[in-house]
Design a protein around this motif. Sequence first.
Motif, PDB file in Angstrom:
ATOM      1  N   PHE A 101       0.832  -1.206   0.000  1.00 28.06           N
ATOM      2  CA  PHE A 101       0.000   0.000   0.000  1.00 28.06           C
ATOM      3  C   PHE A 101       0.868   1.260   0.000  1.00 28.06           C
ATOM      4  O   PHE A 101       0.582   2.224  -0.708  1.00 28.06           O
ATOM      5  CB  PHE A 101      -0.949   0.043   1.201  1.00 28.06           C
ATOM      6  N   LEU A 102       1.938   1.254   0.763  1.00 24.67           N
ATOM      7  CA  LEU A 102       2.804   2.420   0.861  1.00 24.67           C
ATOM      8  C   LEU A 102       3.420   2.766  -0.489  1.00 24.67           C
ATOM      9  O   LEU A 102       3.465   3.924  -0.891  1.00 24.67           O
ATOM     10  CB  LEU A 102       3.900   2.180   1.909  1.00 24.67           C
ATOM     11  N   THR A 103       3.885   1.763  -1.216  1.00 25.62           N
ATOM     12  CA  THR A 103       4.444   1.984  -2.549  1.00 25.62           C
ATOM     13  C   THR A 103       3.389   2.579  -3.473  1.00 25.62           C
ATOM     14  O   THR A 103       3.665   3.529  -4.210  1.00 25.62           O
ATOM     15  CB  THR A 103       4.992   0.660  -3.125  1.00 25.62           C
ATOM     16  N   THR A 104       2.166   2.052  -3.407  1.00 23.81           N
ATOM     17  CA  THR A 104       1.071   2.592  -4.214  1.00 23.81           C
ATOM     18  C   THR A 104       0.752   4.025  -3.822  1.00 23.81           C
ATOM     19  O   THR A 104       0.601   4.901  -4.679  1.00 23.81           O
ATOM     20  CB  THR A 104      -0.201   1.720  -4.056  1.00 23.81           C
ATOM     21  N   TYR A 105       0.683   4.287  -2.526  1.00 24.00           N
ATOM     22  CA  TYR A 105       0.371   5.631  -2.050  1.00 24.00           C
ATOM     23  C   TYR A 105       1.431   6.641  -2.496  1.00 24.00           C
ATOM     24  O   TYR A 105       1.108   7.741  -2.949  1.00 24.00           O
ATOM     25  CB  TYR A 105       0.233   5.641  -0.525  1.00 24.00           C
ATOM     26  N   LEU A 106       2.699   6.277  -2.378  1.00 28.13           N
ATOM     27  CA  LEU A 106       3.759   7.210  -2.756  1.00 28.13           C
ATOM     28  C   LEU A 106       3.802   7.462  -4.259  1.00 28.13           C
ATOM     29  O   LEU A 106       4.273   8.508  -4.698  1.00 28.13           O
ATOM     30  CB  LEU A 106       5.114   6.710  -2.254  1.00 28.13           C
TER      31      LEU A 106
END
Length: 172
Positions: free
Chosen positions: A151-156
């Motif tokens: 999720f963090l990779t997608t969010y960034l």
Amino acid sequence: MSNPLSVVVDADIARSSGTSEHPVSSGSRALLDSVSKNGHTLSMCPKMMAEWKKHRSLFARKWLASMIAQKKVKFIKPAENTNTLIQKNLTDAKKIGIASKDAHLIDAALDTDKIIASNDNIARDVFCELSVNCGNIRSIKWFNSISDKSFLTTYLSTQCFVPPNYYVVHSN
């Protein structure tokens, strides 16, 4: 590309971002790579910089040097209000110690885009408890580079909607 964000990255990620394929190392490296690849900046207060210098891996040292060279590090001196909130609102000595150790992360996040990346779920839980009486910290998004890696990779990369479970909010 979306608007560049300013991310507060805890020294525990700098320490664990080695070259091994262990999930902790690879998740920490992926977070740092995602910050730089997507054009975001790293927010650093003096205490955080001292921790990074003391604990960083070789990978994190090179990554930080590259970010500084690209002028992608935002050096800040945030108001230091969180320790006062901790002393006024927590009574358990162990929790006070845990929160006090990472109060600078909250101060830095409140001074920037309200994003913390840290693998310290114990500190996160204490700050979630503190959020019951300190509403200003409820706006902070706290990501774990291991369990929230995808999720963090997608969010960034997309700055998509962030579900409530990523915020520093006490759940009943």
